[in-house]
Design an enzyme around this catalytic site. Sequence first.
Site, PDB file in Angstrom:
ATOM      1  N   ARG A 103      35.720  46.541  34.026  1.00 15.57           N
ATOM      2  CA  ARG A 103      36.127  45.051  33.564  1.00 15.57           C
ATOM      3  C   ARG A 103      34.230  44.623  33.407  1.00 15.57           C
ATOM      4  O   ARG A 103      33.650  44.937  34.238  1.00 15.57           O
ATOM      5  CB  ARG A 103      36.347  44.313  34.700  1.00 15.57           C
ATOM      6  CG  ARG A 103      36.578  43.025  34.682  1.00 15.57           C
ATOM      7  CD  ARG A 103      37.213  42.457  35.684  1.00 15.57           C
ATOM      8  NE  ARG A 103      36.742  42.198  37.030  1.00 15.57           N
ATOM      9  CZ  ARG A 103      36.829  41.273  37.864  1.00 15.57           C
ATOM     10  NH1 ARG A 103      38.038  40.514  37.625  1.00 15.57           N
ATOM     11  NH2 ARG A 103      36.179  40.941  38.912  1.00 15.57           N
ATOM     12  N   THR A 107      32.455  38.716  30.833  1.00 17.27           N
ATOM     13  CA  THR A 107      33.612  38.275  30.123  1.00 17.27           C
ATOM     14  C   THR A 107      34.896  38.527  30.919  1.00 17.27           C
ATOM     15  O   THR A 107      35.723  37.772  30.352  1.00 17.27           O
ATOM     16  CB  THR A 107      33.645  38.900  28.765  1.00 17.27           C
ATOM     17  OG1 THR A 107      33.800  40.392  29.021  1.00 17.27           O
ATOM     18  CG2 THR A 107      32.284  38.901  27.779  1.00 17.27           C
ATOM     19  N   ASP A 203      35.883  43.631  46.970  1.00  9.86           N
ATOM     20  CA  ASP A 203      35.867  44.439  45.924  1.00  9.86           C
ATOM     21  C   ASP A 203      36.713  45.956  46.326  1.00  9.86           C
ATOM     22  O   ASP A 203      35.963  46.637  47.201  1.00  9.86           O
ATOM     23  CB  ASP A 203      34.535  44.970  45.532  1.00  9.86           C
ATOM     24  CG  ASP A 203      34.253  45.771  44.191  1.00  9.86           C
ATOM     25  OD1 ASP A 203      34.996  46.855  44.342  1.00  9.86           O
ATOM     26  OD2 ASP A 203      33.736  45.319  43.181  1.00  9.86           O
ATOM     27  N   ASP A 206      34.545  49.171  45.994  1.00  9.88           N
ATOM     28  CA  ASP A 206      33.283  49.319  47.056  1.00  9.88           C
ATOM     29  C   ASP A 206      34.101  49.545  48.315  1.00  9.88           C
ATOM     30  O   ASP A 206      33.430  50.397  49.217  1.00  9.88           O
ATOM     31  CB  ASP A 206      32.655  47.876  46.924  1.00  9.88           C
ATOM     32  CG  ASP A 206      31.766  47.613  45.555  1.00  9.88           C
ATOM     33  OD1 ASP A 206      31.846  48.689  44.905  1.00  9.88           O
ATOM     34  OD2 ASP A 206      31.284  46.911  45.746  1.00  9.88           O
TER      35      ASP A 206
HETATM   36  N1  URA Z   1      38.910  43.609  41.721  1.00  4.17           N
HETATM   37  C1  URA Z   1      38.468  43.649  43.041  1.00  4.17           C
HETATM   38  O1  URA Z   1      38.367  44.871  43.540  1.00  4.17           O
HETATM   39  N2  URA Z   1      38.592  42.654  43.785  1.00  4.17           N
HETATM   40  C2  URA Z   1      39.125  41.578  43.389  1.00  4.17           C
HETATM   41  O2  URA Z   1      39.266  40.671  44.260  1.00  4.17           O
HETATM   42  C3  URA Z   1      39.177  41.126  42.027  1.00  4.17           C
HETATM   43  C4  URA Z   1      39.012  42.529  41.182  1.00  4.17           C
END
Ligand code: URA
Length: 213
Positions: A103, A107, A203, A206
């Site tokens: 992603r 954008t 995330d 992560d």
């Molecule tokens: N991707 C993620 O890992 N966490 C989010 O909150 C949104 C997209």
Amino acid sequence: MQVHVADHPLVSHKLTVLRDERTDSPTFRRLADELVTLLAYEATRDVRVEAVEVQTPVAKAKGVRLSNPRPLVVPILRAGLGMLDGMQRLLPTAEVGFLGMVRNEETLEATTYAERLPDDLAGRQCYVLDPMLATGGTLAAAIDFLVKRGADQITAVCLIAAPEGIARMEAELADIDVPVTLVTAGRDERLNEKGYIVPGLGDAGDRLYGVVG
Ligand code: URA
């Protein structure tokens, strides 16, 4: 698109620990794995089977076995990998294909950077694994990819979904004939200005695998 939010105390319990910022990566990976297995149980409710008969030590018994072609499980790299073991636990004979999507953080649009899938998915049930349904761009693009290859039934399994992502998927998939179902452990409140799900869990990539630059 059908949306199924799994309603089970163990699902809620595991999701709560995943959300907690104090949960370390090893625990996060283990709990995500367990949670996916619970979601996989819901997601495979319509998995195709065929009738068979077996001989028990006592008598013949009518039963079922998974049909061919086998279902295809498609984790979206990188975070979807953390869901693969949990899914395969219930579908050990499924084939696995990979889609790498990233992603653009400005954008928020998704692009494909890697793909390892059968060329022809005609007649295949596909299970797409992506932990966070945020804007819906990645998942909608992945589903579009699978439909163009011929997939005829798609179930997306997500740990958490944002209402904005669900709405976008519904809009983008409105003209697709293929039935799509979303199975998730939680429908959260909203997205923030950075595209993160609120309250979410941060995330997912992560938290599963650590921060890469
Ligand atoms: N991707 C993620 O890992 N966490 C989010 O909150 C949104 C997209």
